[in-house]
Write an enzyme that holds these catalytic residues in place. Sequence first.
Site, PDB file in Angstrom:
ATOM      1  N   HIS A 303       0.831  -1.211   0.000  1.00 46.28           N
ATOM      2  CA  HIS A 303       0.000   0.000   0.000  1.00 46.28           C
ATOM      3  C   HIS A 303       0.864   1.259   0.000  1.00 46.28           C
ATOM      4  CE1 HIS A 303      -3.592   2.428   1.234  1.00 46.28           C
ATOM      5  NE2 HIS A 303      -2.640   3.189   1.758  1.00 46.28           N
ATOM      6  N   GLU A 304       1.786   1.335   0.932  1.00 42.46           N
ATOM      7  CA  GLU A 304       2.615   2.540   1.022  1.00 42.46           C
ATOM      8  C   GLU A 304       3.541   2.670  -0.183  1.00 42.46           C
ATOM      9  OE1 GLU A 304       1.850   4.772   2.962  1.00 42.46           O
ATOM     10  OE2 GLU A 304       0.567   3.635   4.324  1.00 42.46           O
ATOM     11  N   HIS A 310       3.403   6.784  -6.743  1.00 38.89           N
ATOM     12  CA  HIS A 310       2.651   7.978  -7.145  1.00 38.89           C
ATOM     13  C   HIS A 310       3.548   9.216  -7.076  1.00 38.89           C
ATOM     14  CE1 HIS A 310      -1.595  10.039  -6.782  1.00 38.89           C
ATOM     15  NE2 HIS A 310      -1.028  10.259  -7.942  1.00 38.89           N
TER      16      HIS A 310
END
Length: 517
Positions: A303-304, A310
Amino acid sequence: LGAAFTKNLLADEADLELLVDDRADLAGLSAPLIDAAAKAAEDRGKPGKFAITASRSSIEPFLQSADRRDLREAAWRGFVGRGAARAETATADIIAETMALRQERARLLGFATFAHYKLDNQMARTPENVAALLERVWDRASASATRERAKLQELAAAEGGNAPVEPWDWAYYAEKIRKRDLDLDDAEVKPYLQLDRMIDAAFDTATRLFGLSFTELPDAPRHHPDARVWEVTGRDGAHVGVFIGDYFARPSKRSGAWMSTFRDQHDLDGQVRPIVVNTMNFSKPAAGGAALLTFDDARTLFHEFGHGLHGLMSDVVYPRISGTSVARDFVELPSQLYEHWLMEPALLRGFARHAETGEPIPEALLDKVRRAQTFDKGAETVQYLASAIVDLELHRSEIGADFDPAAFERATLDRIGMPGGLAMRHRTPHFSHVFSGDGYSSGYYSYMWSEVMDADAFGAFEEAGDAFDADTARALSENIYSAGGRQDPEEAYVAFRGRGPEPDALLRRRGLLDDAA
C-alpha cells in the site's frame, strides 16, 4: 495545534507498553513474536523482560494470540487510551480548539460547515454524497459483524467463557475460528513473508508494470541507520528519483505507516526529481534473525509503496500538483490498487519463500490465504466505517463552546448502532489522520471512496487476462501514477478505465454483496 496533538500522541506511544516479566505469561504467542517482544523490551532499556508496544505489528498479533484475557484487556485499553489516559498528554482541549477554528474558517469562506468547505473540491463534492456511500456499506457491514460476533460468542462459551465478547476478545476468537474453518494460522504464513523478499516483490511488480529498476545505495546519507536507500531508474536507464524505506518501529517514532517526500518532482525550474520515503513500524528482529511479516503487514508495505510510486513517477510541471497532491478521496487509489498485486500467485510463488528452508509457499497455503481475504470483513469494515462516520459527523455538525469530543464520539456510535464487541479503528483522542494536521479531516472516508475505484480499476487487468498487461499498465501510468493533479480526478479515472467506477466492485471484494442489508 496539529503539532501539539502529534507531540502528545507521540509521548503516549513512546511510553505505552505492556511489560511482561515471565515468558509463561505469553502463552499462545509464537516464538518469533516472543523474540520480538524481548527485543522491544531490550531496546527500551529493560533486558530480560517482554514489551508489547503501541506498534500495530506488536499489539495486533498479541491480541490475536495471547491466552491470558486480562493481559489482552490491559494491552487493548492502553492502545485505545492513547491521547486520553493521562492529563499531561490528553488531546481533548486541542481537538476542541481545532474544531472551533475549522468551523470559523468554513464560515469565513461562505460554507455551512467545515465538511462542506473541505469536500467542495473533492470527488465526493458534498458531505451528503459521502454519507450516502458510508451508510450503504454500514448497513451490510454491521449486519455481517453481528453474525460474526455470534460465532465468536459460541466458541467462547464452548471453551468455558461466560462473559460477552469484548473488543480485546474479538481478534483472539476470530483467529481461532479462522484456524478452525480455514485451517490458516498467521504463524504458519509469517516464515514465508520475509521483509526483504516483500520489498523485492514490490519492486519487481513496479519493474513489470512500469519498467522501473531499483539499485540500493548502501553509502547514501539517511535520517536513521535503519533506513535503506535506493536509486530508481526508468526503462531507458535515466534517473527517476530516490526511494527511502524506514521499516522498523523504535520508541521515538510515531506509530502507523505513511509515505512522504523530502523533495517533490516538478519541471518548473529545470527537471527536479523526487526523493520519496516510506515509513513503517514493523517489529525489528533479534540480531541475525529475519524480519517476518503478517499478511496484513505485507499488504501495508505494498500500500505505502503504491503511494511511493505515485510520488516517484510524477511527471508534471508545477510542484503544487506533483505526485500525491491530488483530491484526498483520489489519493488512495494508487496505493490501494497496488495491494492487488500482492495476491498474484506468480508473485507469491517467486518471493514468498521460507526464511529457513528457502522453499516457496505451498499452493495449499496460498489457497488458504486467498480464501481468508473476506474472513471477518464485517468487523474490519465496521471498525473503519465507525471512524469515517465520526470524522464526517464531527465536521458537518455545529460545534459549541462546551464541545466534548468523547461525548460526541459516544453519541455518534450510539446513533448508528455500533455492534457490540467492536471499537473504532481510530478513536477520536488519537485520530492523527484528522488532528495531526488538516490532511484527512472530513476525509477519512476517502479510503473507501478510493476502494470503490481500486476494486473496479484492477478489473481492467482482469478483463485483459493478465495482471501485468502492458497496454493497461501504460494507461495506468499515464493517467493515474504520473499525472499528479493536472486534471480532474474523475476525468483521470475515466481516461484510464473508459468509464466511471462501479460501486458493487467494493462490496464484492469485501464479501458483503450478498449479505442482507
